[in-house]
Design an enzyme around this catalytic site. Structure first.
Site, PDB file in Angstrom:
ATOM      1  N   PHE A 146      40.389  45.421  79.434  1.00 41.54           N
ATOM      2  CA  PHE A 146      38.974  45.358  79.796  1.00 41.54           C
ATOM      3  C   PHE A 146      38.113  45.833  78.627  1.00 41.54           C
ATOM      4  CE2 PHE A 146      35.290  45.190  82.266  1.00 41.54           C
ATOM      5  CZ  PHE A 146      34.594  46.400  82.220  1.00 41.54           C
ATOM      6  N   GLN A 147      37.116  45.046  78.294  1.00 48.67           N
ATOM      7  CA  GLN A 147      36.216  45.363  77.183  1.00 48.67           C
ATOM      8  C   GLN A 147      36.962  45.658  75.887  1.00 48.67           C
ATOM      9  OE1 GLN A 147      33.175  48.235  78.484  1.00 48.67           O
ATOM     10  NE2 GLN A 147      31.882  46.524  79.093  1.00 48.67           N
ATOM     11  N   GLU A 154      22.744  46.326  71.448  1.00 48.66           N
ATOM     12  CA  GLU A 154      23.391  46.886  70.257  1.00 48.66           C
ATOM     13  C   GLU A 154      22.900  46.231  68.960  1.00 48.66           C
ATOM     14  OE1 GLU A 154      24.995  45.960  73.003  1.00 48.66           O
ATOM     15  OE2 GLU A 154      26.280  47.615  73.659  1.00 48.66           O
ATOM     16  N   MET A 179       9.197  27.439  60.255  1.00 49.31           N
ATOM     17  CA  MET A 179       9.865  26.988  59.045  1.00 49.31           C
ATOM     18  C   MET A 179      10.630  25.693  59.280  1.00 49.31           C
ATOM     19  SD  MET A 179      10.038  27.530  55.895  1.00 49.31           S
ATOM     20  CE  MET A 179      10.019  29.139  55.106  1.00 49.31           C
ATOM     21  N   LYS A 184      39.643  55.296  72.519  1.00 48.50           N
ATOM     22  CA  LYS A 184      39.184  56.339  73.439  1.00 48.50           C
ATOM     23  C   LYS A 184      40.102  57.566  73.410  1.00 48.50           C
ATOM     24  CE  LYS A 184      37.833  57.021  78.290  1.00 48.50           C
ATOM     25  NZ  LYS A 184      37.840  56.478  79.651  1.00 48.50           N
TER      26      LYS A 184
END
Lengths: 563, 159, 563
Positions: free
Chosen positions: A118-119, A56, A477, A168
């Site tokens: 969940f999630q 993502e 760097m 959802k």
């Protein structure tokens, strides 16, 4: 059958997609998951194109790259829980650079909110410090209004990321949506500046002897590059830009002194320090420019600050004249007003500037293959419309110093947050946004590995991105700082067991070319440009190359090493 | 049902965010929240009025208690408490209505703390019902501005 | 010279490292950056081993894997800004599964806090919802106390991630540290449970007819597997476990019915639904088990809930006997008290339970190479001390169903947050934690790509991890849900143009083996196990394999498909 009974059964998901289409969205960078099933199903019937990254973070940086090179609002989508948290770095990146994004996240059903489902993740809570605004949709009828507001907030005033969290059940429910009437009583968008102040600025410009324009990302966001150029030419004003302002004037323009700040040009830094008038447009006096020493910055100057965000004015330094407004509209009015006053007497100033330019040019050794040489070579061989994306590190600074960016919105780099890994997915977004323009990515082996999984996205869509990998086997760097300020006590910067990047590219079905010597550089780049698909060029660079000049930490910008 | 919780929390930056964030995340329905110093410089006191049945309130208490920065949580709802709130109410007045408004303020034992030509401001302390009652009473005259502190409460002594 | 005059001032960074050493830390997973320069310099003089991932998410998941397989507190380190935000998913992951971590982040100098500085992020604000606690250190003298508190909070009670944010100047300043005296008046750790309630529990056990033990992650955390087994054997109690509780009883133990919930065993689900006594230990009645239907869960049972976190009690279901305490101490006392009571009459119940087990075994087709077959073969070739790490998706469920985990802390999987990409870095942490034990990673092509950059970390540290990649070219679990519940309307679940994973592995210097047929499975696994280094096994699996049984969304656990 009456008209009403034929009304399409709309679900939250369909209403959402229609609202997005209404906003002109033609591409979403998204990754599916359980709570997004209703949306992914509806997507099959939508005209919106969907691009799947492989993480993502790749999706949100792609939406960001898309936004930077078009000026449109970028859109990305992730599922609940880990999908959403994987967006956090990308959201923070966009927030720090004021990039317009609408970030859509799935969420668990409303009945399960706050139950450690969940999630489930409290993404609105997590992103509170790094979003311009956010919404948790609890009623699907509100979707059109929320989408309209989100795009408006993201894309106007000081742009930024806006998150919409979608449970959802909201996506699945059938709904008759309410009209999209925005309700944003707490939000105003400044536009034209105060005319009286603009007259003051014109007068100040007319009377000054040693002016400098200090231009940044706000000039690009406002599309004010052109009027800025006209202003600079009319009044013979030298211009310095920040990293985010690169492209507001073409890099070869005679009025452009270069980048200002930590790795800026000597001329730019000296000019800012010595000027008697600083016209700051669309900038925020960031510590990469001021070294965090606001009280030592442009101390001899009357400071004029033009910005669209009232909170930036007076945040670091107190300007003598401040104008709140859209940079383009303000500069246009300023240009008009200048017609009626005399041009400033700046001949001596320009003599001094030219002397500094001659005495302290940006330079590098020509006896070996260096990143600077590669960057200049790419610049010679690639056209003016090419989009340059970078990652973060030494290579980023060399690109800012040496690549000839001619137009606005052809340079995508993570300025404020400095996110390693940004480059590859941002290049993906840029190429998808402008398929007819060449996209070149300059990256380092550290940054490149961070989002290396996006090579699959490039392969899937055959995006002809040219990846210039400055491979020195170290975190350049950080190593340079340890070299210069920690007596070469190198710690944690050595990449042992780097992969063979050419073989990795080939395993992803992408052409890979290794370049070890000066002689090969031009031909390799030419070959890459000609190749009709994506190419990775793996340049073997010495870890001892330094980015110079450099303002040492805590020092004012006149004290540069390696001038 | 409304419950009043009193929480002793550590007195440093970020604590308010943590508590507010907890409530937002778990979708608890807060009616009001007030924070103040205590006699102990290391602790602040939060008075939170929250909607919920017994099960929800039990969860709210337990989740609050879990936070390391929360030292204790007491449910004052069923207890014998003194509760107070302070309100500053700006009311529109004309020469005709001024005395009525002043009389009303007097009945409610409010004090006038600011007087203008067309408005006056009343300071009122009392429980929530009393303040609600006063607002209802003066609303017909014109309620110009309203600032309320939210409830604070203290247990009555046993003796 | 007096004693006092000899007192030494130390740099914040050194004080920090010494405090970590005092806590027994021998390993940090870290990624450097600008603000951490003082710490990385001090690290050169510390015995603490430093492991460099290739993305900070790799570092935090590795610390998590390390913690899961040892029970110790895992430690990771990232720089400010994007380094810190890259940790967010890993922190949330540890938070949801109650894993003890101390997360160290660099921060900009204190005088620049809140000024939108380069690489600045409000990480304490961002992680407020997903940390057990966090600290922003403003005074280096507090470091010993803060470190001691952080480890105590992370590792006691209900474990979880604790973040310590360290500004650059605090790391660099030289001070005489304060003593490490903890000040945690708002924190209590429950230990022994209420004795009278324990007596009630023993009595209830003695009198029941259809008992079930429902055991989860809390049993593993408390090290209560041994006493749980003794109790189950003594009182003839059937045991079901959650995903997080796998390993609390050895796979194959006669009392173990299997996993309960969404993809649990039929016998386990029926038993829970029908039982008259549910002894819940170290579980939270999560929606993967209850389908979010707390009121329909174990409705015939007297519910006993033993947990260390008071807030979990009665959060989801009505509880008849709640006991707050350490699971091991409580179960030991229950066992003691139970010694003096008659065992319950459960013969008929066991007949019923065994019948369910026989009628509804876990099964799969034997005519082709299936993931289940691969997993069972792994189990046959491995030993009792082998660790199995998984990613998230179908493969995760198959591993939970078919891999014979014998001991606690040999199974590491992302349960609560369900984080794709967790597996590879977690396997790294696990292997480093226990270098003499075999580590299997079971993963899918979707999950594996997410943190694929960590192959470099494996190569760099020569970790002999055996990667079992169940490659079906699709996002299996989402696709399965679309197959069952969206009429086979597949949307964005095809991973088009996957790389050749064997070639990718080889590019990273890792042995790669492709396995396309049943006959090759055993020999390939045996070869991998025998090989003295990391191996990637790329198994070509059909995208049409399903995880069964499955409880459809929103249905009670007795309504399973494919059981």
């Amino acid at each position: 059958m009456s008209m009403n009974s034929e009304k399409k059964r709309l679900t939250g998901a369909t209403v959402l997609l229609e609202a997005l289409e209404k906003e002109g969205v033609d591409v979403i960078f998204g990754y599916p998951g359980g709570v997004l099933l209703p949306l992914y199903d509806a997507l099959l019937d939508s005209s919106i194109r969907h691009i799947l990254p492989r993480h993502e973070q790749g999706g949100v940086h792609a939406a960001d790259g898309y936004a930077r090179v078009t000026g449109k609002v970028g859109v990305c989508l992730a599922t609940s829980g880990p999908g959403a948290t994987n967006l956090v770095t990308g959201i923070a990146t966009a927030y720090m650079d004021s990039i317009p994004l609408v970030v859509l996240t799935g969420q668990v059903v409303t009945a399960l909110l706050g139950t450690d489902s969940f999630q489930e993740a409290d993404i609105t809570g997590i992103t509170t410090p790094i979003t311009k605004h956010s919404y948790l949709v609890k009623d699907a009828r509100e979707i059109p209004r929320i989408v309209k507001e989100a795009f408006y907030l993201a894309g106007t005033g000081r742009p930024g990321p806006v998150l919409i969290d979608l449970p959802k059940d909201i996506l699945a429910t059938e709904v008759e949506p309410l009209p999209a009437d925005m309700n944003l009583r707490g939000y105003q968008v400044p536009s034209k500046g105060d005319s009286g102040k603009i007259v003051e600025v014109a007068k100040a410009l007319s009377e000054c002897r040693r002016p400098v324009i200090y231009a940044g990302g706000g000039v690009i966001a406002a599309g004010a590059g052109d009027v800025l150029r006209q202003l600079a030419e009319k009044a013979s004003l030298p211009v310095v830009t920040t990293l985010m302002g690169i492209g507001c004037l073409p890099s070869v323009h005679p009025n452009l002194l270069g980048m200002v700040g930590m790795h800026g040009t000597v001329t730019a830094n000296y000019a800012v320090d010595d000027c008697d008038l600083l016209l700051a447009v669309g900038v925020r006096f960031d510590d990469r420019v001021t070294s965090g020493l606001g009280h030592k910055f442009a101390t001899k100057a009357k400071i004029i600050h033009i910005d669209i965000d009232p909170a930036e004015i007076g945040k670091v330094i107190r300007p003598q004249i401040s104008i709140l407004g859209d940079a383009r509209l303000v500069l246009e009015e300023l240009l008009n007003t200048l017609e009626s006053v005399e041009s400033p007497q700046v001949a001596d100033w320009w003599d001094r500037l030219r002397a500094w330019k001659n005495d302290h040019p940006l330079r590098y050794d020509k006896d070996r293959m260096t990143p600077q040489m590669i960057i200049e070579c790419v610049g010679e061989l690639v056209g003016e419309n090419a989009i340059i994306a970078t990652d973060v590190g030494q290579h980023q600074m060399w690109t800012a110093q040496f690549y000839p960016i001619v137009k606005s919105r052809n340079f995508a780099t993570s300025g404020g947050l400095g996110t390693m890994g940004y480059g590859l997915p941002a290049a993906v977004g840029a190429q998808i946004a402008r398929p007819d323009d060449m996209v070149v990515l300059f990256t380092g082996d550290g940054s490149f590995q961070m989002c290396i999984q996006e090579l699959a996205t490039i392969a899937q869509h055959n995006l002809p991105i040219k990846i210039m990998l400055m491979n020195n086997g170290v975190l350049g760097m950080v190593r340079q700082w340890q070299k210069m300020f920690y007596e070469r006590r190198f710690s944690g910067v050595q990449f042992q067991a780097n992969p063979d990047f050419v073989k990795v590219a080939e395993a992803y079905g992408i052409r890979g070319i290794r370049v070890d010597s000066l002689e090969q550089v031009r031909s390799a780049i030419t070959e890459a440009i000609k190749h009709p698909g994506p190419v990775l060029l793996d340049f073997t660079i010495s870890p001892e190359e330094d980015v110079l000049p450099m303002v040492a930490p805590g020092k004012p910008i006149t004290e540069m090493l390696g001038r | 049902m409304l419950h009043t919780l009193a929480a002793l929390v550590e007195n440093h930056p970020g604590v308010l965010t943590r508590v507010a964030g907890l409530f937002a995340r778990r979708a608890y329905n807060i009616d009001s929240l007030s924070v103040c110093q205590t006699d102990d410089p290391e602790l602040s006191r939060m008075t939170i009025v929250v909607h919920g049945d017994d099960q929800v309130i039990e969860q709210v208490r337990n989740q609050l208690n879990k936070l390391v920065i929360v030292h204790s949580v007491t449910d004052l709802t069923a207890e014998s408490v003194v509760e107070r709130e302070l309100a500053l109410i700006r009311i529109q007045v004309s020469s005709e209505t001024r005395s009525e408004v002043l009389q009303t303020a007097d009945i409610f034992r409010g004090r006038v703390v600011d007087m203008g030509r067309t408005n006056l401001t009343v300071e009122l302390t009392g429980d929530g019902e009393k303040i609600d009652g006063f607002i209802k009473a003066i609303r017909p005259y014109g309620l110009l501005e309203l600032v309320r502190t939210g409830k604070i409460a203290i247990l009555r002594s046993e003796t």
